[in-house]
Design an enzyme around this catalytic site. Sequence first.
Site, mmCIF file in Angstrom:
data_model
loop_
_atom_site.group_PDB
_atom_site.id
_atom_site.type_symbol
_atom_site.label_atom_id
_atom_site.label_comp_id
_atom_site.label_asym_id
_atom_site.label_seq_id
_atom_site.Cartn_x
_atom_site.Cartn_y
_atom_site.Cartn_z
ATOM 1 N N GLY A 160 0.812 -1.226 0.000
ATOM 2 C CA GLY A 160 0.000 0.000 0.000
ATOM 3 C C GLY A 160 0.841 1.270 0.000
ATOM 4 N N THR B 51 -2.943 -10.015 -3.081
ATOM 5 C CA THR B 51 -2.959 -11.242 -3.875
ATOM 6 C C THR B 51 -4.032 -12.172 -3.311
ATOM 7 O OG1 THR B 51 -0.605 -10.978 -4.270
ATOM 8 C CG2 THR B 51 -1.523 -13.180 -4.640
ATOM 9 N N ALA C 193 8.738 -6.065 -6.822
ATOM 10 C CA ALA C 193 9.558 -6.866 -5.913
ATOM 11 C C ALA C 193 10.165 -5.931 -4.877
ATOM 12 C CB ALA C 193 10.659 -7.586 -6.685
ATOM 13 N N CYS D 85 5.644 -13.649 0.075
ATOM 14 C CA CYS D 85 4.647 -14.060 -0.912
ATOM 15 C C CYS D 85 4.871 -15.392 -1.619
ATOM 16 C CB CYS D 85 4.471 -12.954 -1.938
ATOM 17 S SG CYS D 85 3.760 -11.483 -1.172
ATOM 18 N N PHE D 86 6.109 -15.722 -1.972
ATOM 19 C CA PHE D 86 6.282 -16.923 -2.805
ATOM 20 C C PHE D 86 5.671 -18.164 -2.146
ATOM 21 C CE2 PHE D 86 10.115 -15.862 -5.806
ATOM 22 C CZ PHE D 86 9.310 -14.955 -6.460
ATOM 23 N N LYS E 210 3.560 -18.420 0.390
ATOM 24 C CA LYS E 210 2.110 -18.252 0.600
ATOM 25 C C LYS E 210 1.344 -18.449 -0.709
ATOM 26 C CE LYS E 210 0.856 -13.665 0.765
ATOM 27 N NZ LYS E 210 0.003 -13.343 -0.349
ATOM 28 N N ARG F 165 25.242 -17.264 -1.129
ATOM 29 C CA ARG F 165 24.765 -16.445 -2.263
ATOM 30 C C ARG F 165 25.779 -16.402 -3.399
ATOM 31 N NH1 ARG F 165 19.315 -14.633 -2.084
ATOM 32 N NH2 ARG F 165 18.758 -14.477 0.090
HETATM 33 P P1 NAD Z 1 1.691 -5.933 5.075
HETATM 34 O O1 NAD Z 1 1.395 -6.850 6.188
HETATM 35 O O2 NAD Z 1 3.004 -5.225 4.989
HETATM 36 O O3 NAD Z 1 0.561 -4.788 5.039
HETATM 37 C C1 NAD Z 1 -0.807 -5.028 5.170
HETATM 38 C C2 NAD Z 1 -1.408 -3.918 6.036
HETATM 39 O O4 NAD Z 1 -2.837 -4.073 6.054
HETATM 40 C C3 NAD Z 1 -0.959 -3.951 7.498
HETATM 41 O O5 NAD Z 1 -0.325 -2.732 7.836
HETATM 42 C C4 NAD Z 1 -2.257 -4.174 8.291
HETATM 43 O O6 NAD Z 1 -2.289 -3.476 9.519
HETATM 44 C C5 NAD Z 1 -3.292 -3.624 7.335
HETATM 45 N N1 NAD Z 1 -4.654 -4.116 7.581
HETATM 46 C C6 NAD Z 1 -5.056 -5.396 7.811
HETATM 47 N N2 NAD Z 1 -6.405 -5.428 7.982
HETATM 48 C C7 NAD Z 1 -6.850 -4.146 7.863
HETATM 49 C C8 NAD Z 1 -8.142 -3.536 7.948
HETATM 50 N N3 NAD Z 1 -9.231 -4.268 8.181
HETATM 51 N N4 NAD Z 1 -8.219 -2.198 7.787
HETATM 52 C C9 NAD Z 1 -7.104 -1.452 7.546
HETATM 53 N N5 NAD Z 1 -5.866 -1.970 7.464
HETATM 54 C C10 NAD Z 1 -5.735 -3.310 7.613
HETATM 55 O O7 NAD Z 1 1.443 -6.771 3.744
HETATM 56 P P2 NAD Z 1 2.018 -6.453 2.281
HETATM 57 O O8 NAD Z 1 3.371 -7.044 2.115
HETATM 58 O O9 NAD Z 1 1.785 -5.027 1.964
HETATM 59 O O10 NAD Z 1 1.037 -7.359 1.412
HETATM 60 C C11 NAD Z 1 -0.318 -7.007 1.228
HETATM 61 C C12 NAD Z 1 -0.872 -7.810 0.064
HETATM 62 O O11 NAD Z 1 -0.160 -7.455 -1.130
HETATM 63 C C13 NAD Z 1 -0.726 -9.329 0.201
HETATM 64 O O12 NAD Z 1 -1.856 -9.945 -0.360
HETATM 65 C C14 NAD Z 1 0.496 -9.647 -0.631
HETATM 66 O O13 NAD Z 1 0.450 -10.963 -1.161
HETATM 67 C C15 NAD Z 1 0.361 -8.630 -1.760
HETATM 68 N N6 NAD Z 1 1.654 -8.294 -2.407
HETATM 69 C C16 NAD Z 1 2.737 -7.958 -1.644
HETATM 70 C C17 NAD Z 1 3.947 -7.645 -2.265
HETATM 71 C C18 NAD Z 1 5.176 -7.284 -1.469
HETATM 72 O O14 NAD Z 1 6.224 -7.020 -2.091
HETATM 73 N N7 NAD Z 1 5.141 -7.241 -0.152
HETATM 74 C C19 NAD Z 1 4.031 -7.640 -3.667
HETATM 75 C C20 NAD Z 1 2.892 -7.970 -4.405
HETATM 76 C C21 NAD Z 1 1.708 -8.301 -3.762
HETATM 77 C C1 UGA Z 2 8.351 -11.472 -5.651
HETATM 78 C C2 UGA Z 2 8.118 -11.271 -7.162
HETATM 79 O O1 UGA Z 2 9.389 -11.120 -7.809
HETATM 80 C C3 UGA Z 2 7.256 -10.037 -7.434
HETATM 81 O O2 UGA Z 2 6.969 -9.936 -8.828
HETATM 82 C C4 UGA Z 2 5.948 -10.152 -6.639
HETATM 83 O O3 UGA Z 2 5.157 -8.982 -6.818
HETATM 84 C C5 UGA Z 2 6.269 -10.339 -5.167
HETATM 85 O O4 UGA Z 2 7.088 -11.518 -4.981
HETATM 86 C C6 UGA Z 2 5.038 -10.553 -4.315
HETATM 87 O O5 UGA Z 2 4.015 -10.993 -4.813
HETATM 88 O O6 UGA Z 2 5.199 -10.287 -3.141
HETATM 89 P P1 UGA Z 2 9.967 -10.420 -3.815
HETATM 90 O O7 UGA Z 2 9.544 -11.597 -3.008
HETATM 91 O O8 UGA Z 2 9.876 -9.079 -3.212
HETATM 92 O O9 UGA Z 2 9.104 -10.359 -5.182
HETATM 93 O O10 UGA Z 2 11.485 -10.613 -4.287
HETATM 94 P P2 UGA Z 2 12.192 -11.506 -5.419
HETATM 95 O O11 UGA Z 2 13.217 -10.691 -6.073
HETATM 96 O O12 UGA Z 2 11.218 -12.175 -6.291
HETATM 97 O O13 UGA Z 2 12.947 -12.600 -4.545
HETATM 98 C C7 UGA Z 2 12.246 -13.597 -3.840
HETATM 99 C C8 UGA Z 2 13.215 -14.570 -3.218
HETATM 100 O O14 UGA Z 2 13.826 -15.396 -4.210
HETATM 101 C C9 UGA Z 2 14.351 -13.897 -2.466
HETATM 102 O O15 UGA Z 2 14.597 -14.603 -1.275
HETATM 103 C C10 UGA Z 2 15.524 -14.002 -3.425
HETATM 104 O O16 UGA Z 2 16.767 -13.983 -2.801
HETATM 105 C C11 UGA Z 2 15.233 -15.335 -4.069
HETATM 106 N N1 UGA Z 2 15.837 -15.475 -5.417
HETATM 107 C C12 UGA Z 2 15.417 -14.700 -6.449
HETATM 108 C C13 UGA Z 2 16.827 -16.418 -5.633
HETATM 109 O O17 UGA Z 2 17.233 -17.151 -4.701
HETATM 110 N N2 UGA Z 2 17.361 -16.554 -6.880
HETATM 111 C C14 UGA Z 2 16.961 -15.777 -7.929
HETATM 112 O O18 UGA Z 2 17.495 -15.969 -9.051
HETATM 113 C C15 UGA Z 2 15.968 -14.823 -7.705
#
Ligand code: NAD
Ligand code: UGA
Length: 462
Positions: free
Chosen positions: A14, A131, A167, A283-284, A286, A441
């Site tokens: 967010g 997601t 990412a 995420c991966f 999950k 690494r």
């Molecule tokens: P996060 O835990 O960092 O953030 C989620 C936030 O939502 C928290 O701060 C929590 O307090 C808040 N929240 C929960 N319930 C709530 C409610 N009822 N009202 C208001 N706020 C509320 O999680 P994140 O990493 O930002 O991931 C969120 C989603 O995005 C997940 O579904 C994840 O799979 C997806 N996503 C994450 C990434 C990433 O790089 N972290 C990338 C792509 C997709």
């Molecule tokens: C990953 C995806 O790359 C994003 O596109 C997606 O939006 C995100 O998940 C999500 O849904 O949360 P992220 O987990 O932030 O992003 O980081 P990555 O760069 O994908 O790395 C994931 C893990 O794989 C790390 O632990 C990294 O070290 C490992 N990795 C990655 C390897 O071990 N080898 C590689 O070649 C690449």
Amino acid sequence: MNRNIVCIGAGYIGGPTMAVIAKMNPDRKVTVVDINKTRIAAWNSKTFALPIYEPGLVEVVKEVRGKNLFFSTEIDKAVREADIIFVGVNTPTKMFGKGAGRASDLQYWEATARNIKKIAKGDKIIIEKSTLPVRTAAAMDAILNSPDDGGKGGPRFTVLSNPEFLAEGTAIRDLMEPDRVLIGGPETPDGRDAVRELVSIYQGKDLKWVPSYKILTTNVWSAELTKLAANAMLAQRVSSVNALAGLCEATGADIDEVARVMGADRRIGSKFLKAGPGFGGSCFKKDVLNLVYLCESFGLHTAADYWMGVIKMNDHQQERIVSRLFKEMFNTLANKKIAIFGFAFKADTGDTRETPAGTVVRLLADEHVRIAITDPKALPNAKLDLVDLKGAEIVYEADAYKAAKEADAIVVMTDWAEYPKLDWAKLYKSMRKPALVYDTRNCLDTAALRKLGFKTLNIGKR
Ligand code: NAD
Ligand code: UGA
């Protein structure tokens, strides 16, 4: 008039996403809300001590916060005033009841949808940014548009799926120059209008952001499934290369050479072929588990087993690291000191969710190892993650040299750019001998380390 945007959930997704949306749409007001008061206070911090670390994020927040980007805990007020609502709340793996350990826990999502319905006065576009399992949008549509007012006159909600592909560590770059933006919408007049509105947000003011050809539209179910599929494919590549790494160690082949040559084939491509300690991040695991659950739910058991294999391979990689350490350190680790270099799940982030370093530290603690953890950004999260390891001897040390002092081994778990630049001769001098470096690494100069006197271990090479 440009319509107001609110995002529910001020986390890793967010915060950065809305900061960039606000930057590229200076004519729209963007408000990010969260139930977590501490998090919102950090987003509003006068010194810009933001709750997450991402290169370039502070600069964007400095540019737009207080102008057209606002962070608030007043969820109801923000929802009432907004026309477009992104939902970016967490969707962790469910740990109870049906689907425990696999399915997505959708309670936060459903609670959010019900709250929007309770508060909203006018029509709204609801956008899935989290997601989610395929067909969640249908459930949300059913909750939001249920005719509890007799079906007449209530606000109308249009649910779109707009998964995020950024990412961590490269979030701002990924948002500014995405490979693609995906928008799934219903094939109805309202659906098409809503998709057009969201496309215009991603194009940005004066069309300065994402070019139209990169904005891909699909039906809602394809968009939901594509997000899970993309993460599963990336995770699968990491597990595949790690599966080959073990074979390289056994045969004398070198995984970096194998990956380089495989990747030169344009059909395979060079990305995501880096062998290492296994994938971490929130995420991966999950999302692959969620895919496994979906396959099982539809009776596709062989497909479920296939994707489960990706997770099993990943878990095995960390067990293998500790087994090799054990063997290399004379089959006893008790009371030895091991310095863990890097606790973040990858470089350039302070995020430690599902980090391979966490699993390795726990396995080492079981062996009564004295552990020193160093990391440039992730020590606060590391301390929180390991708080339950009460009996273990763990110290957290910002200075890598102090962490390594009198250690028997250094295990590099995160490829921080500073690690190859450390003074390895100085580190060697301060350690107990024989001094071991296990570079999980493959980011250090092994030949130079050996010259200094270190014993070395790598992933996927001898
Ligand atoms: P996060 O835990 O960092 O953030 C989620 C936030 O939502 C928290 O701060 C929590 O307090 C808040 N929240 C929960 N319930 C709530 C409610 N009822 N009202 C208001 N706020 C509320 O999680 P994140 O990493 O930002 O991931 C969120 C989603 O995005 C997940 O579904 C994840 O799979 C997806 N996503 C994450 C990434 C990433 O790089 N972290 C990338 C792509 C997709
Ligand atoms: C990953 C995806 O790359 C994003 O596109 C997606 O939006 C995100 O998940 C999500 O849904 O949360 P992220 O987990 O932030 O992003 O980081 P990555 O760069 O994908 O790395 C994931 C893990 O794989 C790390 O632990 C990294 O070290 C490992 N990795 C990655 C390897 O071990 N080898 C590689 O070649 C690449």
